[in-house]
Enzyme design. Structure first.
Site, PDB file in Angstrom:
ATOM      1  N   SER A 158       0.882  -1.308  -0.181  1.00 26.24           N
ATOM      2  CA  SER A 158       0.136  -0.080   0.076  1.00 26.24           C
ATOM      3  C   SER A 158       0.800   1.339  -0.100  1.00 26.24           C
ATOM      4  O   SER A 158       0.270   2.291  -0.289  1.00 26.24           O
ATOM      5  CB  SER A 158      -1.073   0.067   1.242  1.00 26.24           C
ATOM      6  N   ASP A 185      -2.833   8.611   7.665  1.00 31.74           N
ATOM      7  CA  ASP A 185      -3.743   7.840   8.307  1.00 31.74           C
ATOM      8  C   ASP A 185      -2.926   6.863   9.162  1.00 31.74           C
ATOM      9  O   ASP A 185      -1.680   7.176   9.701  1.00 31.74           O
ATOM     10  CB  ASP A 185      -4.438   7.110   7.350  1.00 31.74           C
ATOM     11  N   HIS A 217       0.175   5.095   6.922  1.00 29.06           N
ATOM     12  CA  HIS A 217       0.717   5.673   5.919  1.00 29.06           C
ATOM     13  C   HIS A 217       1.358   7.110   6.097  1.00 29.06           C
ATOM     14  O   HIS A 217       0.470   8.028   6.576  1.00 29.06           O
ATOM     15  CB  HIS A 217      -0.102   5.459   4.749  1.00 29.06           C
TER      16      HIS A 217
END
Length: 616
Positions: free
Chosen positions: A285, A576, A579
Site C-alpha cells: 500500500s 492515516d 501511511h
C-alpha cells in the site's frame, strides 16, 4: 575552493578508453577535451592576467614533469584535467589564453578555467581580473570560430559535440563569497538552504548555455569537504562543528548539479529528445497507485478523504495518501509522468512505454500475509503481470526494443512491513509466530525476498530500488494498540531493527553475485525515523497522531468520511493510521534522490541517473 567529490565517472572512463578507438581502420585522434571552472582545474590561464589568484611561482609545480617548474596549476604536479587527459590517451589541454594554442593544438581541446571564480559573477571579486563563467563560455564560442576556420564548420561542430567536457565550480561561492567575511552580502541576502537553491538555479543556466553551444558529454563535479580547509575556519570565525553541520546541505551539491544537466536540460539522442526511462513499481500500500480499486477487497483507498490534496482532481485515486505517494514523486524527479496501475484500462498504447505500477495494498513477501484482505495481487502474481506487460510491449514496439526498455528501466519495490503487521503480529499466537521465533522469522523472510528479487532480475530488471520497512512500532495504529504512554511498540521496532540490516546485506550479496549494482538499498526506515524522532525539525507538529482517523492517536480503523480530519496536512507526518503524508513522502524521496550512503547504499538515485546517462 573544492576537491573532486566523486571519481565514479573516471572509473567508467578508464574502462571505455583503455581499449582504444579504431575508426575506418585508422587509429582515431583522442576526443577533444574542454575544461571550465576554478583553480582546481585551471592550467594556467591566470598567468596571463593581472590577478593575485596565480600559481606561477615556486614551489608550485615542484613535481610537475618534466620541468619541475610552476605552470599556473594550483598543484605540486599534475591536476585533475591533466590526469583525465592521460587516461584519454591525449596530451594535456593548453590554457585558452596561451599563445601556444594554435593550429593542430586547437584540436586537442582547450582549458578555459580561471582560479578564483564561481557560479556567481560576484564570487571572488577580491581577485579582480579573472575569467568568470560567462566569459569562459564566450571564449568557448571564440574557440569554435577558430576551429571552424581551421577544419570547417561541420567538422568543428562534430569535434565539439563528441568532446568530453569537465566543469568544476561552486566551492568558491561558499569560501570566497558567502563565508568570505562575517555578515557577507550574500549571507544577509539568503539563509544557507536558500542560497544553495539559488546557486543550483544559476548553475542550471550555465549548464543550459554549455549545452546550447554544443557540449554533449559533461562531467560535473560538486564541492569537496569545504570544512576541512583551515583557512575557512579563520574566515568563518566559527567552530568547525558548526561548519560541519552545514555540510549536510553542501554535500548534495555534486548530485544536484549533475541531475540538473541530465534531467532539466534533457538528453538529446540522434537529434530527438529522449523519452524518460520506464519506471516499474512493485509492492504494497505504500506504493499502490490504484490497482486495488479494480479488486473486491477491503484494502482500498478509493473514497474520500483519500486524495484530498491530489492534484489536479483533489479526489481519491487508490493511493493511500492525502496526495502523491513515493512512486509519483520519483516519477516527477526523473521527468516522467506517473505510472498507471497495471489493472487500469487506460494502460495501453504509448502509455505502456512509461512503465507500470503492479503494487497492491495488503500484500507481503509471503503469500499468507494479508489473507484477511482476500483478493489482492500477491508478489508472485505481480511478477507474472510484469511478464504479461513485456509481452504487450513487445507487440507494440518489438521484442528487442521491449527488452531494452525493461533492462534500462528504473524499478522500485517496497514490501515487508505487512509480513509483520498483517501476519506475524496480526493476532496473538499467530501461525507464523508459533512456527518461528522472531529472529528465525526474519531470516525466513529475507530468504523468500531474495527469491523474489532473483526472479525480478531473471525477467529483466537491472536497476532496482529496494526499500526496507519503516518504524513499524511508531505508526499511529501501533501506538494506539501496542504502545505504552505514547512510546513506540517495542516488539515491532525490534522486528524492523532485525529486518532492515539483513535486507541490506542480502542486496549486497546479490550484487556481488551479478557483478554489478543492480539492487540499491533505500533505507527509508532511517529517513522515516528522522522525522518520527524529531518532527518539529521537519515542520511537523506531530509524528504520533495521524491526520485522518479515530481513537487514540487517530490510529484505530480506516480513514473515512466520518473520521477526524486535520485541516493542515503539511503539519502531520502520518496521513492515516499506517501511511505517511505527502509531505513525509517528499522527505523520503529527497533522501532517495540525494541521501548519503547511510540512506542509499551503494549510491543515491541522482548518482544512478547521472552514471547511467554517461554509460548508456
Amino acid at each position: 575552493m573544492a576537491v573532486l567529490s566523486s571519481f565514479a565517472p573516471l572509473a567508467i572512463l578508464s574502462s571505455v578508453l583503455v581499449i582504444g578507438v579504431i575508426v575506418s581502420g585508422v587509429e582515431a585522434r583522442p576526443r577533444a577535451f574542454f575544461v571550465f571552472g576554478d583553480s582546481l582545474v585551471d592550467n594556467g590561464n591566470n598567468n596571463y592576467l593581472a590577478t593575485t589568484a596565480r600559481a606561477d611561482a615556486p614551489p608550485y609545480g615542484i613535481d610537475y614533469k618534466p620541468s619541475h617548474r610552476p605552470t599556473g596549476r594550483f598543484s605540486n604536479g599534475y591536476n585533475i584535467p591533466d590526469l583525465i587527459s592521460q587516461r584519454l590517451g591525449a596530451e594535456s589541454t593548453l590554457p585558452y589564453l596561451s599563445p601556444e594554442l594554435r593550429g593542430n593544438k586547437l584540436l586537442v581541446g582547450a582549458n578555459f578555467a580561471s582560479a578564483g571564480i564561481g557560479i556567481l559573477n560576484d564570487t571572488g571579486i577580491q581577485f579582480v581580473n579573472v575569467i568568470r563563467m560567462y566569459r569562459q563560455l564566450e571564449h568557448f564560442q571564440e574557440y569554435q570560430n577558430r576551429v571552424s576556420a581551421l577544419i570547417g564548420a561541420s567538422q568543428a561542430k562534430n569535434l565539439v559535440n563528441q568532446a568530453l567536457v569537465l566543469i568544476t565550480v561552486g566551492g568558491n561561492d561558499f569560501v570566497n563569497n558567502y563565508y568570505l567575511v562575517p555578515n557577507s552580502a550574500r549571507s544577509r541576502q539568503y539563509p544557507l538552504p536558500q542560497y544553495v537553491k539559488y546557486l543550483i538555479s544559476e548553475y542550471q543556466k550555465l549548464l543550459q548555455r554549455l549545452y546550447d553551444v554544443g557540449a554533449r558529454r559533461v562531467l560535473v563535479t560538486g564541492t569537496g569537504p569545504l570544512e576541512h580547509k583551515t583557512s575557512n575556519y579563520r574566515a568563518l570565525k566559527r567552530p568547525p562543528k558548526l561548519v560541519h553541520l552545514n555540510m549536510a546541505m553542501l554535500q548534495t551539491f555534486a548530485t544536484l548539479t549533475i541531475l540538473s544537466l541530465v534531467l532539466m536540460i534533457g538528453i538529446i539522442v540522434s537529434g530527438v529528445e529522449a523519452r524518460p526511462r520506464a519506471f516499474f513499481v512493485f509492492g504494497d500500500s505504500l506504493v499502490d497507485s490504484g490497482n486495488n480499486n479494480y479488486l473486491a477487497t477491503t484494502a482500498r483507498a478509493d473514497a474520500p478523504p483519500y486524495g484530498i490534496d491530489y492534484k489536479p482532481s483533489h479526489r481519491p485515486t487508490g493511493r493511500f495518501s492525502n496526495g502523491y505517494n513515493i512512486p509519483d514523486l520519483i516519477s516527477q524527479r526523473i521527468g516522467a509522468e506517473s505510472t498507471l496501475p497495471y489493472l487500469s484500462p487506460e494502460l495501453r498504447g504509448n502509455k505502456l512505454l512509461v512503465g507500470a505500477n503492479f503494487a497492491s495494498a495488503g500484500i507481503g513477501i509471503l503469500n499468507d500475509t494479508g489473507i484477511q484482505f482476500v483478493n489482492v495481487i500477491r508478489m508472485y502474481r505481480q511478477l507474472e503481470y510484469f511478464q504479461e506487460y513485456q509481452n504487450r510491449v513487445s507487440a507494440l514496439i518489438g521484442a528487442s526494443q521491449a527488452k531494452s526498455l525493461v533492462n534500462q528501466a528504473l524499478v522500485l519495490i517496497t514490501v515487508g512491513g505487512n509480513d509483520f503487521v498483517n501476519n506475524y503480529y496480526l493476532v496473538p499466537n499467530s501461525a507464523r509466530s508459533q512456527q518461528y521465533p522472531l529472529p528465525q522469522y526474519v531470516r525466513f523472510l529475507i530468504s523468500e525476498y531474495q527469491k523474489l528479487l532473483q526472479r525480478l532480475y531473471d525477467v529483466g530488471a537491472r536497476r532496482v530500488l529496494v526499500t526496507g520497512t519503516g518504524p513499524l512500532g511508531c505508526v499511529p495504529s501501533e501506538l494506539a494498540q501496542r504502545g505504552r504512554n505514547g512510546q513506540c511498540a517495542t516488539e515491532l521496532q525490534r522486528a524492523a531493527a532485525l529486518f532492515n540490516p539483513q535486507l541490506e546485506q542480502m542486496l549486497l550479496q546479490l550484487n556481488r553475485k551479478f557483478g554489478r549494482d543492480v539492487f540499491i538499498a533505500a533505507n527509508t526506515g532511517k529517513a522515516h525515523n528522522d522525522f518520527v524522532t524529531n518532527p518539529q525539525q521537519f515542520g511537523f507538529i506531530t509524528s504520533k497522531v495521524a491526520c485522518c482517523g479515530q481513537g487514540p492517536y487517530n490510529g484505530l480503523g480506516l480513514c473515512t468520511a466520518l473520521s477526524n480530519l486535520c485541516s493542515n496536512r503539511e503539519q502531520y507526518a502520518f496521513w492515516d493510521a499506517f501511511h505517511p503524508s505527502e509531505k513525509a513522502n517528499r522527505l523520503i524521496v529527497e533522501e532517495i534522490m540525494s541521501g548519503s550512503k547511510a540512506y542509499m547504499n551503494p549510491m543515491n538515485l541522482s548518482t544512478i541517473l547521472a552514471l547511467d546517462a554517461i554509460t548508456t
